[in-house]
Design a protein around this motif. Sequence first.
Motif, PDB file in Angstrom:
ATOM      1  N   THR A 176      38.639  25.312  27.478  1.00 45.59           N
ATOM      2  CA  THR A 176      39.098  26.131  28.597  1.00 45.59           C
ATOM      3  C   THR A 176      40.597  26.395  28.503  1.00 45.59           C
ATOM      4  O   THR A 176      41.057  27.490  28.831  1.00 45.59           O
ATOM      5  CB  THR A 176      38.762  25.429  29.929  1.00 45.59           C
ATOM      6  N   GLU A 196      41.273  29.176  25.757  1.00 44.56           N
ATOM      7  CA  GLU A 196      40.816  30.554  25.981  1.00 44.56           C
ATOM      8  C   GLU A 196      41.939  31.503  26.399  1.00 44.56           C
ATOM      9  O   GLU A 196      42.054  32.588  25.830  1.00 44.56           O
ATOM     10  CB  GLU A 196      39.679  30.570  27.009  1.00 44.56           C
ATOM     11  N   PRO A 197      42.797  31.166  27.369  1.00 42.68           N
ATOM     12  CA  PRO A 197      43.877  32.097  27.717  1.00 42.68           C
ATOM     13  C   PRO A 197      44.870  32.298  26.578  1.00 42.68           C
ATOM     14  O   PRO A 197      45.419  33.388  26.409  1.00 42.68           O
ATOM     15  CB  PRO A 197      44.565  31.445  28.914  1.00 42.68           C
ATOM     16  N   ALA A 207      44.143  32.278  23.361  1.00 45.09           N
ATOM     17  CA  ALA A 207      43.505  33.201  22.423  1.00 45.09           C
ATOM     18  C   ALA A 207      43.482  34.615  22.986  1.00 45.09           C
ATOM     19  O   ALA A 207      43.690  35.593  22.255  1.00 45.09           O
ATOM     20  CB  ALA A 207      42.092  32.738  22.104  1.00 45.09           C
ATOM     21  N   ALA A 208      43.238  34.749  24.284  1.00 49.37           N
ATOM     22  CA  ALA A 208      43.228  36.076  24.896  1.00 49.37           C
ATOM     23  C   ALA A 208      44.614  36.708  24.840  1.00 49.37           C
ATOM     24  O   ALA A 208      44.756  37.910  24.584  1.00 49.37           O
ATOM     25  CB  ALA A 208      42.742  35.977  26.340  1.00 49.37           C
ATOM     26  N   GLN A 209      45.638  35.912  25.085  1.00 46.97           N
ATOM     27  CA  GLN A 209      47.008  36.434  25.026  1.00 46.97           C
ATOM     28  C   GLN A 209      47.361  36.845  23.601  1.00 46.97           C
ATOM     29  O   GLN A 209      48.034  37.858  23.390  1.00 46.97           O
ATOM     30  CB  GLN A 209      47.986  35.372  25.529  1.00 46.97           C
ATOM     31  N   SER A 254      45.358  37.912  21.290  1.00 47.53           N
ATOM     32  CA  SER A 254      44.605  39.075  20.822  1.00 47.53           C
ATOM     33  C   SER A 254      44.875  40.330  21.645  1.00 47.53           C
ATOM     34  O   SER A 254      44.432  41.412  21.272  1.00 47.53           O
ATOM     35  CB  SER A 254      43.105  38.772  20.847  1.00 47.53           C
ATOM     36  N   ALA A 255      45.590  40.188  22.757  1.00 51.76           N
ATOM     37  CA  ALA A 255      45.863  41.348  23.610  1.00 51.76           C
ATOM     38  C   ALA A 255      46.945  42.226  22.978  1.00 51.76           C
ATOM     39  O   ALA A 255      47.854  41.727  22.313  1.00 51.76           O
ATOM     40  CB  ALA A 255      46.324  40.879  24.983  1.00 51.76           C
TER      41      ALA A 255
END
Length: 60
Positions: free
Chosen positions: A30, A33-34, A36-38, A40-41
């Motif tokens: 958990t 996840e943020p 990885a999202a940051q 890939s953004a």
Amino acid sequence: MAEVIAVAFDAAALAVIAAEIAVIVQLVITAAEPIAAQASAPSLWASPNSARPAPPRRRA
């Protein structure tokens, strides 16, 4: 009789340890996840080295 209770407590302790490890793994996932999202953004800020389209040519 005491040995049976001791074995039951040992089994319960192993179940608790397994559950704790599962919770720690879920927390790590958990938390990642943020990140990885940051990563890939798309960036909203243009870097100085970002590619810019060439200006249109003037006709002579």
